[in-house]
Design an enzyme around this catalytic site. Structure first.
Site, mmCIF file in Angstrom:
data_model
loop_
_atom_site.group_PDB
_atom_site.id
_atom_site.type_symbol
_atom_site.label_atom_id
_atom_site.label_comp_id
_atom_site.label_asym_id
_atom_site.label_seq_id
_atom_site.Cartn_x
_atom_site.Cartn_y
_atom_site.Cartn_z
ATOM 1 C CG ASP A 55 29.407 -2.840 -24.926
ATOM 2 O OD1 ASP A 55 29.605 -2.549 -23.725
ATOM 3 O OD2 ASP A 55 29.369 -4.005 -25.355
ATOM 4 C CG HIS A 214 25.265 -0.585 -27.928
ATOM 5 N ND1 HIS A 214 24.273 -1.512 -27.694
ATOM 6 C CD2 HIS A 214 26.382 -1.286 -28.253
ATOM 7 C CE1 HIS A 214 24.776 -2.732 -27.885
ATOM 8 N NE2 HIS A 214 26.046 -2.625 -28.218
HETATM 9 ZN ZN LIG Z 1 30.172 -3.475 -29.650
#
Ligand SMILES: [Zn+2]
Length: 257
Positions: A55, A214
Protein backbone atom coordinates in the site's frame (compact mmCIF):
# COMPACT_ATOMS: atom_id res chain seq x y z
CA UNK A 1 -16.25 5.96 -15.91
CA UNK A 2 -16.17 8.85 -13.46
CA UNK A 3 -19.84 9.53 -14.07
CA UNK A 4 -20.75 5.90 -13.54
CA UNK A 5 -18.68 5.84 -10.36
CA UNK A 6 -20.44 8.90 -9.04
CA UNK A 7 -23.84 7.50 -9.89
CA UNK A 8 -23.14 4.20 -8.22
CA UNK A 9 -22.56 5.63 -4.76
CA UNK A 10 -25.62 6.10 -2.57
CA UNK A 11 -26.12 9.29 -0.62
CA UNK A 12 -24.87 8.98 2.94
CA UNK A 13 -25.35 11.43 5.75
CA UNK A 14 -21.98 11.21 7.47
CA UNK A 15 -19.85 14.30 7.73
CA UNK A 16 -16.09 14.10 7.45
CA UNK A 17 -14.04 14.04 10.61
CA UNK A 18 -10.61 14.03 9.10
CA UNK A 19 -7.83 13.26 11.54
CA UNK A 20 -4.52 14.44 10.12
CA UNK A 21 -2.23 12.59 12.50
CA UNK A 22 -4.04 9.30 11.96
CA UNK A 23 -4.19 9.88 8.24
CA UNK A 24 -0.43 10.38 8.07
CA UNK A 25 0.09 6.99 9.60
CA UNK A 26 -1.17 3.93 7.84
CA UNK A 27 -3.38 0.94 8.50
CA UNK A 28 -3.42 1.20 12.28
CA UNK A 29 -6.13 0.61 14.81
CA UNK A 30 -8.86 2.59 13.07
CA UNK A 31 -10.80 -0.17 11.39
CA UNK A 32 -14.58 -0.01 11.51
CA UNK A 33 -16.55 -2.87 13.11
CA UNK A 34 -16.51 -5.91 10.86
CA UNK A 35 -19.08 -5.68 8.10
CA UNK A 36 -21.22 -8.83 7.85
CA UNK A 37 -20.55 -9.62 4.19
CA UNK A 38 -16.94 -10.81 4.36
CA UNK A 39 -15.90 -13.27 1.64
CA UNK A 40 -13.11 -15.89 1.75
CA UNK A 41 -11.34 -17.65 -1.13
CA UNK A 42 -11.56 -21.28 -2.13
CA UNK A 43 -8.20 -22.88 -1.38
CA UNK A 44 -6.30 -24.98 -3.91
CA UNK A 45 -5.55 -28.35 -2.27
CA UNK A 46 -2.45 -28.82 -4.43
CA UNK A 47 -0.67 -25.53 -3.82
CA UNK A 48 -0.20 -23.21 -0.83
CA UNK A 49 -0.81 -19.68 -2.07
CA UNK A 50 -0.62 -16.20 -0.59
CA UNK A 51 -1.06 -12.67 -1.91
CA UNK A 52 1.40 -9.95 -0.92
CA UNK A 53 -0.05 -6.44 -1.05
CA UNK A 54 1.88 -3.18 -0.97
CA UNK A 55 0.00 0.00 0.00
CA UNK A 56 0.73 3.73 -0.22
CA UNK A 57 3.15 3.70 -3.20
CA UNK A 58 4.48 4.03 -5.77
CA UNK A 59 7.96 4.93 -4.54
CA UNK A 60 10.63 5.47 -7.18
CA UNK A 61 13.32 3.59 -5.24
CA UNK A 62 11.66 0.94 -3.07
CA UNK A 63 8.82 -0.07 -5.38
CA UNK A 64 11.30 -0.74 -8.17
CA UNK A 65 13.60 -2.73 -5.90
CA UNK A 66 10.66 -4.78 -4.61
CA UNK A 67 9.47 -5.48 -8.17
CA UNK A 68 12.97 -6.67 -9.08
CA UNK A 69 13.06 -8.92 -6.03
CA UNK A 70 9.63 -10.42 -6.83
CA UNK A 71 10.90 -11.12 -10.35
CA UNK A 72 13.71 -13.32 -9.01
CA UNK A 73 11.08 -15.81 -7.83
CA UNK A 74 8.50 -15.26 -10.59
CA UNK A 75 6.11 -13.98 -7.92
CA UNK A 76 3.19 -11.61 -8.60
CA UNK A 77 2.12 -8.95 -6.08
CA UNK A 78 -0.68 -6.40 -5.83
CA UNK A 79 0.04 -2.69 -5.40
CA UNK A 80 -2.72 -0.55 -3.85
CA UNK A 81 -1.55 2.85 -5.06
CA UNK A 82 -2.24 6.48 -4.20
CA UNK A 83 -3.34 8.63 -7.15
CA UNK A 84 -1.53 11.67 -5.80
CA UNK A 85 1.75 9.72 -5.93
CA UNK A 86 1.28 8.70 -9.59
CA UNK A 87 1.25 12.13 -11.19
CA UNK A 88 -0.03 14.49 -8.54
CA UNK A 89 1.39 17.19 -6.31
CA UNK A 90 2.70 14.67 -3.76
CA UNK A 91 4.91 12.62 -6.07
CA UNK A 92 5.63 11.68 -9.68
CA UNK A 93 5.63 7.89 -9.57
CA UNK A 94 3.66 7.11 -12.74
CA UNK A 95 6.64 5.54 -14.50
CA UNK A 96 7.33 3.35 -11.48
CA UNK A 97 3.74 2.18 -11.35
CA UNK A 98 3.72 1.38 -15.06
CA UNK A 99 7.01 -0.51 -14.60
CA UNK A 100 5.34 -2.67 -11.93
CA UNK A 101 2.36 -3.24 -14.24
CA UNK A 102 4.68 -4.15 -17.14
CA UNK A 103 6.23 -6.84 -14.95
CA UNK A 104 2.81 -8.45 -14.51
CA UNK A 105 1.87 -7.05 -11.11
CA UNK A 106 -1.67 -6.07 -10.27
CA UNK A 107 -2.40 -2.37 -9.77
CA UNK A 108 -5.34 -1.47 -7.53
CA UNK A 109 -6.91 1.55 -5.82
CA UNK A 110 -6.06 2.71 -2.30
CA UNK A 111 -6.98 6.41 -2.47
CA UNK A 112 -5.83 9.74 -3.85
CA UNK A 113 -4.66 11.77 -0.84
CA UNK A 114 -4.57 9.21 2.00
CA UNK A 115 -6.09 11.95 4.15
CA UNK A 116 -9.67 10.72 4.61
CA UNK A 117 -11.22 7.54 5.96
CA UNK A 118 -14.05 5.95 4.02
CA UNK A 119 -16.16 5.41 7.12
CA UNK A 120 -16.05 9.13 7.97
CA UNK A 121 -15.58 11.30 4.88
CA UNK A 122 -18.26 12.90 2.71
CA UNK A 123 -19.51 11.30 -0.49
CA UNK A 124 -17.80 14.05 -2.46
CA UNK A 125 -14.45 13.21 -0.86
CA UNK A 126 -14.99 9.46 -1.24
CA UNK A 127 -15.90 9.74 -4.92
CA UNK A 128 -12.91 11.99 -5.56
CA UNK A 129 -10.47 9.58 -3.85
CA UNK A 130 -11.62 6.60 -5.91
CA UNK A 131 -12.39 8.13 -9.31
CA UNK A 132 -9.21 10.22 -9.53
CA UNK A 133 -7.05 7.24 -8.57
CA UNK A 134 -8.88 5.04 -11.09
CA UNK A 135 -8.14 7.66 -13.75
CA UNK A 136 -4.45 7.98 -12.78
CA UNK A 137 -3.97 4.19 -12.92
CA UNK A 138 -5.52 3.98 -16.41
CA UNK A 139 -3.63 7.02 -17.71
CA UNK A 140 -0.29 5.52 -16.65
CA UNK A 141 -0.79 2.06 -18.09
CA UNK A 142 -1.85 0.30 -14.92
CA UNK A 143 -4.85 -1.32 -16.61
CA UNK A 144 -8.45 -1.21 -15.43
CA UNK A 145 -8.53 -1.44 -11.64
CA UNK A 146 -11.00 -3.92 -10.16
CA UNK A 147 -9.90 -3.89 -6.50
CA UNK A 148 -9.95 -1.23 -3.80
CA UNK A 149 -8.43 -1.18 -0.33
CA UNK A 150 -9.87 1.43 2.05
CA UNK A 151 -7.48 3.80 3.83
CA UNK A 152 -6.77 2.32 7.26
CA UNK A 153 -9.09 -0.56 6.31
CA UNK A 154 -12.02 1.66 7.31
CA UNK A 155 -15.22 1.76 5.28
CA UNK A 156 -18.95 1.63 5.94
CA UNK A 157 -21.00 -1.44 5.04
CA UNK A 158 -23.15 0.76 2.78
CA UNK A 159 -20.12 1.85 0.80
CA UNK A 160 -18.86 -1.74 0.48
CA UNK A 161 -22.26 -2.83 -0.85
CA UNK A 162 -22.33 -0.02 -3.44
CA UNK A 163 -18.65 -0.22 -4.39
CA UNK A 164 -17.88 -0.78 -8.10
CA UNK A 165 -14.69 -2.59 -6.99
CA UNK A 166 -14.08 -5.63 -4.80
CA UNK A 167 -13.04 -4.34 -1.36
CA UNK A 168 -9.87 -6.05 -0.14
CA UNK A 169 -8.53 -6.02 3.41
CA UNK A 170 -5.93 -8.44 4.82
CA UNK A 171 -5.35 -11.09 7.47
CA UNK A 172 -1.59 -10.73 8.02
CA UNK A 173 -0.43 -7.27 9.14
CA UNK A 174 3.35 -6.78 9.00
CA UNK A 175 2.97 -3.49 10.93
CA UNK A 176 5.98 -2.39 8.89
CA UNK A 177 5.10 1.31 9.23
CA UNK A 178 5.95 1.05 12.93
CA UNK A 179 9.49 -0.09 12.09
CA UNK A 180 10.74 2.49 9.60
CA UNK A 181 14.48 3.18 9.83
CA UNK A 182 15.50 6.36 11.59
CA UNK A 183 18.64 8.23 10.55
CA UNK A 184 20.40 7.52 13.85
CA UNK A 185 19.54 3.80 13.95
CA UNK A 186 22.54 1.54 14.57
CA UNK A 187 23.06 -1.49 12.35
CA UNK A 188 21.74 -3.58 15.22
CA UNK A 189 18.61 -1.45 15.54
CA UNK A 190 17.94 -1.74 11.82
CA UNK A 191 18.36 -5.49 11.94
CA UNK A 192 15.96 -5.73 14.87
CA UNK A 193 13.32 -3.76 12.93
CA UNK A 194 13.66 -5.99 9.88
CA UNK A 195 13.49 -9.13 12.05
CA UNK A 196 10.29 -7.86 13.67
CA UNK A 197 8.58 -7.19 10.33
CA UNK A 198 9.63 -10.62 9.04
CA UNK A 199 8.42 -12.29 12.22
CA UNK A 200 5.06 -10.46 12.12
CA UNK A 201 4.49 -11.97 8.68
CA UNK A 202 6.00 -15.42 8.96
CA UNK A 203 4.44 -16.28 12.32
CA UNK A 204 0.95 -15.44 11.04
CA UNK A 205 0.99 -16.46 7.39
CA UNK A 206 -0.98 -19.48 6.13
CA UNK A 207 -2.55 -20.86 2.98
CA UNK A 208 -4.81 -18.18 1.48
CA UNK A 209 -3.33 -15.26 3.44
CA UNK A 210 -3.31 -11.68 2.23
CA UNK A 211 -0.23 -9.93 3.63
CA UNK A 212 -0.11 -6.15 4.20
CA UNK A 213 3.14 -4.25 3.57
CA UNK A 214 4.02 -0.71 2.37
CA UNK A 215 6.41 -0.25 -0.56
CA UNK A 216 7.62 3.17 0.54
CA UNK A 217 10.15 2.24 3.22
CA UNK A 218 13.70 0.91 2.97
CA UNK A 219 13.05 -1.29 6.02
CA UNK A 220 10.11 -2.89 4.20
CA UNK A 221 12.30 -3.61 1.19
CA UNK A 222 14.92 -5.27 3.41
CA UNK A 223 12.23 -7.31 5.17
CA UNK A 224 10.50 -8.23 1.90
CA UNK A 225 13.70 -9.83 0.57
CA UNK A 226 13.75 -12.17 3.56
CA UNK A 227 9.99 -12.80 3.49
CA UNK A 228 10.11 -13.82 -0.19
CA UNK A 229 13.03 -16.14 0.47
CA UNK A 230 11.20 -17.81 3.37
CA UNK A 231 7.86 -18.12 1.56
CA UNK A 232 9.72 -19.74 -1.33
CA UNK A 233 11.51 -22.12 1.03
CA UNK A 234 8.18 -23.04 2.63
CA UNK A 235 6.67 -23.87 -0.76
CA UNK A 236 4.28 -20.95 -1.13
CA UNK A 237 3.26 -19.53 -4.47
CA UNK A 238 2.82 -15.74 -4.34
CA UNK A 239 -0.02 -14.63 -6.62
CA UNK A 240 -2.06 -11.48 -7.24
CA UNK A 241 -5.10 -10.84 -5.07
CA UNK A 242 -7.38 -11.41 -8.07
CA UNK A 243 -5.79 -14.79 -8.72
CA UNK A 244 -5.91 -15.82 -5.05
CA UNK A 245 -9.58 -14.88 -4.75
CA UNK A 246 -10.62 -16.10 -8.21
CA UNK A 247 -12.31 -13.07 -9.79
CA UNK A 248 -13.36 -11.14 -6.69
CA UNK A 249 -16.79 -9.56 -6.96
CA UNK A 250 -17.51 -5.79 -6.85
CA UNK A 251 -19.47 -4.76 -3.77
CA UNK A 252 -18.05 -7.61 -1.66
CA UNK A 253 -15.58 -7.36 1.21
CA UNK A 254 -12.71 -9.84 1.30
CA UNK A 255 -10.96 -10.38 4.65
CA UNK A 256 -11.46 -8.15 7.62
CA UNK A 257 -7.99 -8.07 9.25
ZN1 LIG B 1 -2.48 3.30 3.43
Amino acid sequence: MILSLLLSFPALLSGCQKNESEANETESGTAAPLPPNEEKPTLDPNQKRVAITFDDGPHNVWTKQIVNELGRYGYTATFFVLGNRIDGTAYKGGDTMSFAASQGHEIAIHGYTHEVYYNKCTNEEYNFELSETDKAIRNWGGGTPTLMRPIGGSITTERVDACPYAVIKWDVDSEDWRYKYKSDDTEEARKEKVDTIVQNVMSNVGDGSIILLHDIYESTYDATRIILERLNAEGYAVVSVSELLGEPVPGKLYYSN
